[in-house]
Write a protein that holds these residues in place. Sequence first.
Motif, PDB file in Angstrom:
ATOM      1  N   ARG A 408      20.582   7.526   5.676  1.00  0.00           N
ATOM      2  CA  ARG A 408      21.466   6.786   4.788  1.00  0.00           C
ATOM      3  C   ARG A 408      22.876   6.626   5.344  1.00  0.00           C
ATOM      4  NH1 ARG A 408      19.867   7.538  -0.734  1.00  0.00           N
ATOM      5  NH2 ARG A 408      21.996   6.934  -1.335  1.00  0.00           N
ATOM      6  N   CYS A 409      23.396   7.663   5.969  1.00  0.00           N
ATOM      7  CA  CYS A 409      24.799   7.670   6.390  1.00  0.00           C
ATOM      8  C   CYS A 409      24.976   7.438   7.883  1.00  0.00           C
ATOM      9  CB  CYS A 409      25.463   8.989   5.991  1.00  0.00           C
ATOM     10  SG  CYS A 409      25.337   9.368   4.228  1.00  0.00           S
ATOM     11  N   GLY A 410      23.910   7.502   8.649  1.00  0.00           N
ATOM     12  CA  GLY A 410      24.006   7.248  10.071  1.00  0.00           C
ATOM     13  C   GLY A 410      24.485   8.410  10.903  1.00  0.00           C
ATOM     14  N   CYS A 411      24.648   9.584  10.296  1.00  0.00           N
ATOM     15  CA  CYS A 411      25.093  10.773  11.028  1.00  0.00           C
ATOM     16  C   CYS A 411      24.591  11.998  10.288  1.00  0.00           C
ATOM     17  CB  CYS A 411      26.618  10.805  11.174  1.00  0.00           C
ATOM     18  SG  CYS A 411      27.515  10.756   9.597  1.00  0.00           S
ATOM     19  N   ALA A 412      24.712  13.164  10.932  1.00  0.00           N
ATOM     20  CA  ALA A 412      24.161  14.411  10.392  1.00  0.00           C
ATOM     21  C   ALA A 412      25.272  15.300   9.854  1.00  0.00           C
ATOM     22  CB  ALA A 412      23.370  15.147  11.464  1.00  0.00           C
ATOM     23  N   TYR A 413      24.944  16.068   8.818  1.00  0.00           N
ATOM     24  CA  TYR A 413      25.895  17.008   8.230  1.00  0.00           C
ATOM     25  C   TYR A 413      26.030  18.225   9.135  1.00  0.00           C
ATOM     26  CZ  TYR A 413      28.186  19.708   4.535  1.00  0.00           C
ATOM     27  OH  TYR A 413      29.085  20.441   3.802  1.00  0.00           O
ATOM     28  N   TYR A 414      27.268  18.684   9.321  1.00  0.00           N
ATOM     29  CA  TYR A 414      27.535  19.698  10.337  1.00  0.00           C
ATOM     30  C   TYR A 414      26.897  21.045  10.004  1.00  0.00           C
ATOM     31  CZ  TYR A 414      30.080  22.367  13.839  1.00  0.00           C
ATOM     32  OH  TYR A 414      30.393  23.159  14.896  1.00  0.00           O
ATOM     33  N   PHE A 415      26.650  21.331   8.744  1.00  0.00           N
ATOM     34  CA  PHE A 415      26.144  22.644   8.350  1.00  0.00           C
ATOM     35  C   PHE A 415      24.671  22.831   8.696  1.00  0.00           C
ATOM     36  CE2 PHE A 415      30.085  22.895   6.357  1.00  0.00           C
ATOM     37  CZ  PHE A 415      30.299  24.147   5.822  1.00  0.00           C
ATOM     38  N   TYR A 416      23.940  21.757   8.956  1.00  0.00           N
ATOM     39  CA  TYR A 416      22.503  21.832   9.167  1.00  0.00           C
ATOM     40  C   TYR A 416      22.160  21.421  10.597  1.00  0.00           C
ATOM     41  CZ  TYR A 416      22.604  21.910   4.059  1.00  0.00           C
ATOM     42  OH  TYR A 416      22.878  22.235   2.768  1.00  0.00           O
ATOM     43  N   PRO A 417      20.974  21.782  11.087  1.00  0.00           N
ATOM     44  CA  PRO A 417      20.606  21.440  12.474  1.00  0.00           C
ATOM     45  C   PRO A 417      20.622  19.944  12.717  1.00  0.00           C
ATOM     46  CG  PRO A 417      19.123  23.103  11.587  1.00  0.00           C
ATOM     47  CD  PRO A 417      19.958  22.631  10.438  1.00  0.00           C
ATOM     48  N   LEU A 418      20.843  19.592  13.961  1.00  0.00           N
ATOM     49  CA  LEU A 418      20.977  18.191  14.353  1.00  0.00           C
ATOM     50  C   LEU A 418      19.614  17.618  14.719  1.00  0.00           C
ATOM     51  CD1 LEU A 418      23.216  16.059  14.884  1.00  0.00           C
ATOM     52  CD2 LEU A 418      23.139  16.756  17.284  1.00  0.00           C
ATOM     53  N   PRO A 419      19.169  16.554  14.052  1.00  0.00           N
ATOM     54  CA  PRO A 419      17.902  15.909  14.443  1.00  0.00           C
ATOM     55  C   PRO A 419      18.026  15.245  15.809  1.00  0.00           C
ATOM     56  CG  PRO A 419      18.568  15.292  12.203  1.00  0.00           C
ATOM     57  CD  PRO A 419      19.739  15.959  12.839  1.00  0.00           C
ATOM     58  N   ALA A 420      16.880  14.998  16.409  1.00  0.00           N
ATOM     59  CA  ALA A 420      16.856  14.375  17.733  1.00  0.00           C
ATOM     60  C   ALA A 420      17.418  12.962  17.657  1.00  0.00           C
ATOM     61  CB  ALA A 420      15.427  14.348  18.274  1.00  0.00           C
ATOM     62  N   GLY A 421      18.334  12.651  18.574  1.00  0.00           N
ATOM     63  CA  GLY A 421      18.919  11.319  18.638  1.00  0.00           C
ATOM     64  C   GLY A 421      20.054  11.073  17.683  1.00  0.00           C
ATOM     65  N   ALA A 422      20.458  12.047  16.891  1.00  0.00           N
ATOM     66  CA  ALA A 422      21.541  11.877  15.924  1.00  0.00           C
ATOM     67  C   ALA A 422      22.781  12.618  16.405  1.00  0.00           C
ATOM     68  CB  ALA A 422      21.113  12.373  14.550  1.00  0.00           C
ATOM     69  N   GLU A 423      23.898  12.378  15.743  1.00  0.00           N
ATOM     70  CA  GLU A 423      25.145  13.064  16.018  1.00  0.00           C
ATOM     71  C   GLU A 423      25.788  13.487  14.709  1.00  0.00           C
ATOM     72  OE1 GLU A 423      27.768  10.468  18.073  1.00  0.00           O
ATOM     73  OE2 GLU A 423      27.709   8.879  16.560  1.00  0.00           O
ATOM     74  N   TYR A 424      26.642  14.493  14.797  1.00  0.00           N
ATOM     75  CA  TYR A 424      27.280  15.017  13.592  1.00  0.00           C
ATOM     76  C   TYR A 424      28.318  14.032  13.053  1.00  0.00           C
ATOM     77  CZ  TYR A 424      25.128  19.597  14.182  1.00  0.00           C
ATOM     78  OH  TYR A 424      24.232  20.624  14.290  1.00  0.00           O
ATOM     79  N   CYS A 425      28.497  14.088  11.741  1.00  0.00           N
ATOM     80  CA  CYS A 425      29.434  13.184  11.068  1.00  0.00           C
ATOM     81  C   CYS A 425      30.869  13.547  11.435  1.00  0.00           C
ATOM     82  CB  CYS A 425      29.243  13.266   9.556  1.00  0.00           C
ATOM     83  SG  CYS A 425      27.651  12.621   8.986  1.00  0.00           S
ATOM     84  N   ASP A 426      31.633  12.533  11.776  1.00  0.00           N
ATOM     85  CA  ASP A 426      33.031  12.681  12.168  1.00  0.00           C
ATOM     86  C   ASP A 426      33.742  11.401  11.776  1.00  0.00           C
ATOM     87  OD1 ASP A 426      35.463  12.937  13.426  1.00  0.00           O
ATOM     88  OD2 ASP A 426      34.653  12.594  15.437  1.00  0.00           O
ATOM     89  N   TYR A 427      34.806  11.493  10.962  1.00  0.00           N
ATOM     90  CA  TYR A 427      35.414  10.264  10.467  1.00  0.00           C
ATOM     91  C   TYR A 427      36.179   9.488  11.534  1.00  0.00           C
ATOM     92  CZ  TYR A 427      39.166  13.685   9.315  1.00  0.00           C
ATOM     93  OH  TYR A 427      40.084  14.703   9.320  1.00  0.00           O
ATOM     94  N   THR A 428      36.265  10.001  12.763  1.00  0.00           N
ATOM     95  CA  THR A 428      36.775   9.168  13.844  1.00  0.00           C
ATOM     96  C   THR A 428      35.725   8.176  14.331  1.00  0.00           C
ATOM     97  OG1 THR A 428      36.111  10.792  15.512  1.00  0.00           O
ATOM     98  CG2 THR A 428      38.333  10.999  14.579  1.00  0.00           C
ATOM     99  N   LYS A 429      34.434   8.482  14.081  1.00  0.00           N
ATOM    100  CA  LYS A 429      33.333   7.590  14.451  1.00  0.00           C
ATOM    101  C   LYS A 429      32.647   6.996  13.227  1.00  0.00           C
ATOM    102  CE  LYS A 429      32.285  10.260  18.621  1.00  0.00           C
ATOM    103  NZ  LYS A 429      31.228  11.036  19.335  1.00  0.00           N
ATOM    104  N   HIS A 430      32.559   7.769  12.170  1.00  0.00           N
ATOM    105  CA  HIS A 430      31.898   7.319  10.937  1.00  0.00           C
ATOM    106  C   HIS A 430      32.941   7.410   9.815  1.00  0.00           C
ATOM    107  CE1 HIS A 430      29.035   9.411  13.604  1.00  0.00           C
ATOM    108  NE2 HIS A 430      28.273   8.350  13.395  1.00  0.00           N
ATOM    109  N   ILE A 431      33.578   6.293   9.556  1.00  0.00           N
ATOM    110  CA  ILE A 431      34.761   6.294   8.690  1.00  0.00           C
ATOM    111  C   ILE A 431      34.425   6.726   7.272  1.00  0.00           C
ATOM    112  CG2 ILE A 431      36.578   4.821   7.733  1.00  0.00           C
ATOM    113  CD1 ILE A 431      36.394   3.105  10.225  1.00  0.00           C
TER     114      ILE A 431
END
Length: 631
Positions: A408-431
Amino acid sequence: GGSVKTRKMPEGEKTRQCKQEEEQQQKEEEQEGLIEFYSSYQELFQFFCSNTTIHGAIRLVCSKKNKMKTAFWSVLFFLTFGLMYWQFGILYREYFSYPVNLNLNLNSDRLTFPAVTLCTLNPYRYSAIRKKLDELDQITHQTLLDLYDYNMSLARSDWSTLPTRKRSSRSLLHHVQRHPLRRQKRDNLVNLPENSPSVDKNDWKIGFVLCSENNKDCFHQAYSSGVDAVREWYSFHYINILAQMPDAKALDESDFENFIYACRFNEATCDKANYTHFHHPLYGNCYTFNDNSSSLWTSSLPGINNGLSLVVRTEQNDFIPLLSTVTGARVMVHDQNEPAFMDDGGFNVRPGIETSISMRKEMTVRLGGSYSDCTEDGSDVPVQNLYSSRYTEQVCIRSCFQLNMVERCGCAYYFYPLPAGAEYCDYTKHIAWGYCYYKLLAEFKADVLGCFHKCRKPCKMTEYQLSAGYSRWPSAVSEDWVFYMLSQQNKYNITSKRNGVAKVNIFFEEWNYKTNGESPAFTVVTLLSQLGNQWSLWFGSSVLSVMELAELILDFIAITFILALRWFRSRQQLSPPGPPPSSHDNTAFQDEVPGLSAPHRFTVEAVVTMLPSYNSLEPRGPSRDGEVGRE
């Protein structure tokens, strides 16, 4: 012309032929007696009621001359039959509901010690992110000063260096201003999420604004408590700073000796081979003891002296006060190969207190298949396991949320493991990831995502029932020498003795552990037994009586088939016949006369019954037995 010689059949040969026909007819009758069919339904039911072992059936025959008794016993018989099958329906419904019995077993054996995770309870100001955290603290200081007129004292007093950092903090300041912390009146807050707390006594609420990427939709994540609002707002920006780190190993700054003063298990000293380290965003450095499956601890005896004993440092030094408002440590007991969810199962250890935690092991084994919706290993659950551990319900729920977050959001929440091919949410990249996250979190709690429905309980699970006792440690008369020895051993000066250390004891209360198992409450044998009880109750009969009833049903079907076949043949015979043959046309019969003695010719004669008899074609008079002249 010629003559035909006719001779009368000898009397003995004729008698012998008649006997053969009678014997053949008798054999045919005996063969038909092997499968006996009744000529009518009345004969069938009369035979059944007169010979069956089912109670009450004989009354339908012996009282047939009294119509009132016959009617009474007929109603009673079929009413009893209906009640019995009603009970059968109840039994079948209970059987196909697959009930279970709970079996409680007490076992006594040497127990494998569980894994124990201990966290500092405060996130550390790591050197890799220290600069950005100082900038965030300065922005927070100004925000609290504007909102509450509160001048927060910071750990760093280098405010004079702020102009030199203005360029580096411009990016962080821009994003903080996009998600400002505001205090507004209750009536001015609109579009509040349903799960936001509200207090009627307070005219003001504090929260921060979250907007979509195009700023067309915004809502206030509001809190009735200013402490909760500031902590959540600061944590939101803190997570963004952590997510900007390209390598998570940069946060791996283990300081075991300055956190764990003493470690003993079964009166033996622990070493680095007995623990693993990981970093938690909110609880800081965490250490898991007895997590190595190759050499697990085993409790030789129950009691406080045969478990894990830890002396931990609880004094805060260079921590982040806006993230954690408590002092102490956080401990959690869990099974090996299971992640430590400190928010769910952990509890806090108070400084200056000795906490003694006694454990009781409890295992639960559920029946799978039709008896419950549990899963053996999670392979049949439609959620990918993002953790490097075995399946648990909490592992599945968090994995489900993270997968929906990425979708839904295009990025992963930092508290949980990172799925393959995804990146953690950061408002410099995901406003607008914060806006998306809080919207998704509300749907997750309302089970709109279906995670709680998809994630099933495991069929086998191990839990530890904990009970804690507290006492002051060290005591007033012993604290001087205890603190002196600790400072000499660890080469660290404790400035606050009472809030500087804490002691934790974790041990098994007893060797007995409880196993909760399930067994089928209604098996096939139980079902047959209950059906037999009902049959005996209402008719006082046995299995052979059931076979008699089955025979009655089969005979009924056979008679119905025979009667239907007879009706069909009678309909064919009543159909209009074809034109009769001419009286002068005997060609067909004359062709068959020479071969009359052949067996196959005899069968044709038996079928063609409308032809005249053979004797009617013979010459009458005294020359019947003589010869007929040939032409």
